[in-house]
Design a protein around this motif. Structure first.
Motif, PDB file in Angstrom:
ATOM      1  N   UNK A 149       0.828  -1.197   0.000  1.00  0.00           N
ATOM      2  CA  UNK A 149       0.000   0.000   0.000  1.00  0.00           C
ATOM      3  C   UNK A 149       0.862   1.245   0.000  1.00  0.00           C
ATOM      4  N   UNK A 150       0.213   2.391  -0.075  1.00  0.00           N
ATOM      5  CA  UNK A 150       0.939   3.647   0.011  1.00  0.00           C
ATOM      6  C   UNK A 150       0.012   4.714   0.581  1.00  0.00           C
ATOM      7  N   UNK A 151       0.599   5.789   1.098  1.00  0.00           N
ATOM      8  CA  UNK A 151      -0.193   6.904   1.581  1.00  0.00           C
ATOM      9  C   UNK A 151       0.463   8.213   1.168  1.00  0.00           C
ATOM     10  N   UNK A 152      -0.379   9.255   1.043  1.00  0.00           N
ATOM     11  CA  UNK A 152       0.079  10.561   0.588  1.00  0.00           C
ATOM     12  C   UNK A 152      -0.183  11.620   1.647  1.00  0.00           C
ATOM     13  N   UNK A 153       0.685  12.614   1.692  1.00  0.00           N
ATOM     14  CA  UNK A 153       0.471  13.808   2.498  1.00  0.00           C
ATOM     15  C   UNK A 153       0.823  15.011   1.638  1.00  0.00           C
ATOM     16  N   UNK A 168       5.729   4.315   0.360  1.00  0.00           N
ATOM     17  CA  UNK A 168       5.403   3.031  -0.250  1.00  0.00           C
ATOM     18  C   UNK A 168       5.740   1.934   0.756  1.00  0.00           C
ATOM     19  N   UNK A 169       4.761   1.086   1.048  1.00  0.00           N
ATOM     20  CA  UNK A 169       4.890   0.099   2.121  1.00  0.00           C
ATOM     21  C   UNK A 169       5.060  -1.307   1.562  1.00  0.00           C
ATOM     22  N   UNK A 170       6.016  -2.025   2.111  1.00  0.00           N
ATOM     23  CA  UNK A 170       6.253  -3.421   1.747  1.00  0.00           C
ATOM     24  C   UNK A 170       6.958  -4.110   2.901  1.00  0.00           C
ATOM     25  N   UNK A 171       6.625  -5.369   3.115  1.00  0.00           N
ATOM     26  CA  UNK A 171       7.243  -6.170   4.171  1.00  0.00           C
ATOM     27  C   UNK A 171       7.109  -5.483   5.529  1.00  0.00           C
ATOM     28  N   UNK A 172       5.979  -4.809   5.734  1.00  0.00           N
ATOM     29  CA  UNK A 172       5.699  -4.181   7.013  1.00  0.00           C
ATOM     30  C   UNK A 172       6.519  -2.950   7.332  1.00  0.00           C
TER      31      UNK A 172
END
Length: 253
Positions: A180-184, A213-217
């Motif tokens: 997943x990913x998040x924006x600010x 960008x999220x991967x492997x926690x």
């Protein structure tokens, strides 16, 4: 633009002047037209040049004006919509990615980036520099920070420096499963290097979009993208969700 005396106006002089200038831009000027110089405008409206600059800066922030190197202050075209993020997360460098790689270096990132990536303060990371164009015009510059642990097999790839190296890093990053990913988004001022790349003056208003960008926690990559605030209207995914975080320790100036 008719001469205006603003001494008796109860609201801030620059704000009233901004309203007057806005009406003039709509009725007397066309896109791309150069405004008279500050001295002439200040004399015409009977205000100090400092007041005029405040009004012009506000109009630039709102996307009505552009300050261009060697040209002056011109009437800006309508903002263009630039998509930021999507409902289906994807790694940078994928087939739908609108960014163009410029170069890549291994360097120690700023402390705030190292903290977000959870790397040691003196640990080098891959820094990929990319640009984004819309209708042939530069609208954004990005620094994408990627820890060496996210691309452990990169050393086995025969990739020179520059854009080729940047593409190799992005290809290797895509081997991870993106969770997943998040924006600010926040308002900022253009640094000298970003201003040069975006054809702006240093200190010009910009929109800074930070993407994790999220991967492997963990945070596998961190993007800091600088968009021209005068030409860009950022759009987000289909949900249109916007989170607002209030910090009681911060107060508007």
């Amino acid at each position: 633009m008719g001469t205006q005396q603003l001494e008796t106006v109860p609201e801030p002089k620059y704000w009233h002047l901004k309203t007057v200038l806005t009406e003039a831009l709509d009725s007397e000027f066309s896109v791309g037209e150069i405004l008279p110089n500050e001295r002439d405008l200040a004399a015409r409206f009977g205000v100090a040049r400092a007041t005029l600059r405040q009004a012009l800066e506000q109009l630039e922030l709102e996307g009505r004006l552009q300050r261009r190197r060697g040209v002056g202050t011109t009437v800006a075209p309508p903002r263009v919509g630039v998509a930021v993020g999507s409902e289906q997360p994807a790694w940078p460098g994928g087939p739908e990615d609108a960014w163009q790689p410029v170069d890549c270096e291994l360097a120690v990132p700023p402390a705030s980036v190292a903290a977000a990536l959870e790397t040691a303060a003196d640990e080098p990371v891959h820094i990929v520099r990319r640009t984004r164009m819309t209708h042939g015009q530069p609208v954004a510059a990005e620094l994408l920070h990627i820890p060496q642990s996210s691309v452990p097999d990169l050393s086995g790839i025969d990739a020179p420096s520059g854009a080729a190296r940047a593409r190799a890093v992005l290809r290797e990053l895509q081997r991870l499963e993106l969770e997943g990913h998040d924006n600010a988004v926040e308002l900022g001022s253009a640094r000298a290097d970003d201003a040069k790349e975006l054809d702006r003056l240093p200190g010009a208003p910009v929109l800074i979009v930070t993407t994790r960008y999220l991967a492997e926690g963990r945070t596998a990559a961190l993007s800091v993208a600088t968009y021209r605030a005068d030409t860009c209207r950022l759009t987000f995914g289909d949900s249109g969700t916007v989170e607002i975080h209030q910090d009681p320790q911060r107060r508007a100036s």
